[in-house]
Design an enzyme around this catalytic site. Sequence first.
Site, PDB file in Angstrom:
ATOM      1  N   ALA A 129       0.855  -1.185   0.000  1.00 14.01           N
ATOM      2  CA  ALA A 129       0.000   0.000   0.000  1.00 14.01           C
ATOM      3  C   ALA A 129       0.891   1.234   0.000  1.00 14.01           C
ATOM      4  CB  ALA A 129      -0.928   0.005   1.214  1.00 14.01           C
ATOM      5  N   LYS A 182      11.961 -11.746   7.778  1.00 13.75           N
ATOM      6  CA  LYS A 182      11.612 -10.498   7.085  1.00 13.75           C
ATOM      7  C   LYS A 182      12.750  -9.483   7.211  1.00 13.75           C
ATOM      8  CE  LYS A 182       8.503  -7.652   5.137  1.00 13.75           C
ATOM      9  NZ  LYS A 182       7.477  -6.998   5.962  1.00 13.75           N
ATOM     10  N   ASN A 186      14.632  -7.806   3.996  1.00 15.51           N
ATOM     11  CA  ASN A 186      14.741  -6.352   3.840  1.00 15.51           C
ATOM     12  C   ASN A 186      16.190  -5.898   3.751  1.00 15.51           C
ATOM     13  OD1 ASN A 186      11.997  -5.765   3.770  1.00 15.51           O
ATOM     14  ND2 ASN A 186      11.830  -5.503   5.978  1.00 15.51           N
TER      15      ASN A 186
END
Length: 303
Positions: A129, A182, A186
Site C-alpha cells: 500500500a 523479514k 529487507n
Amino acid sequence: MSWHVLGAGSLGSLWACRLFRADVPVQLVLRDPQRLAAYRQKGGLTLVEQGHSQLYPIPASHLQDSAPIERLLLTCKAYDAAEAIAAVADRLAPGAEVLLLQNGLGSQDEVAQLLPGRRCLPASSTEGAFRDGDWRVVFAGQGHTWIGDPLDATPPGWLNDLQRSQIPHTWSPDILSRLWRKLALNCAINPLTVLHDCRNGELVRYHEQIDALCGELAQLLSGCGQAEAATDLQQDVWRVIEATAANYSSMYQDVAAGRRTEISYLLGYACAAAERAEVQLPQLKALHLRLQEHLDGHGLPRY
C-alpha cells in the site's frame, strides 16, 4: 470492542478502511487537534482499489483525547513507535492489547518495555500500500499478515474481526522466526535499491553482491538462534525480487521523498546483533557504512 489505529500511514489507513467497511468499530488516533481538523475537513479516508476510489468516514480523535483504548493497532514507523506508545500509554484500558506493525526488529522490544504486563503482539506483513495524497491510500498488492505473541501462544479472540474485514492473516506461534526472516529479506533488498537507485527487479544486475549478502545473513540468523529462518533464504530473496520487480522498496521511497529511513531497525539492528553473537559479517557491515554515507550525502539521518 473498538479498535484504535495510531499511525494513519499506508498500512494503518488500509487496515482502518477494511475494518470500517466490515462494520467493525474502529477509530483513528491523530497526533494533534490541527491534524484532526484537516482530516475532518476531508471527510474521511479514501481507499483506492483497482482504480476505484471510495471515501470512508472513519471516526477520529487525537492523542490528547482521554477516551480509553482497549485494542490498539500501532502502524507508525519503527523509530516513532516508542514515543507514540508513550503518548497513549495512560489511555490503555486494563487488559488492552497492542498489535505492532513495524518494519525490522528492535521497536517491538522498545514498546514492550514501556508496557509491562500488557500484551504486545508483533506482526509481519507482505501487503502493499502507498499514499498518493493526504488521507488517500492505494491498495497496491494483496499480501498476508502473520501475527503472534512471543510470550503466549494463545490466539486472541479479535482475529475474527480480521476475518470479517477480509484481512488475510495467520496466527503464528513462532512470530520471532518470521520477523527475523523479514529482517533478512529487507536487509538484502532495500539498501541496494537505494544505493543503486533502482526498482527491486533491477537488482538482477547485482547477482553476486546479493548472493554474498544472503550468505552472511544466513550466518547471522543461525548465530542468533534462528536457524529455521535461514533456510533457503537466498532462494526466497530472489523470489521476492521477482514478485516485486516493478516496485520501489520502502527505503527507496523514504530516501526519494527526503524522509528518515528505518536503517537502525534493519541493517543497524542486524550489525549490532552480529556483534553480540560474535559473528563476522564484513559485507553486511560495509553495506551499512555505505548506506550511512549515502544518507549523509542526502542530508538524512544515518540512524
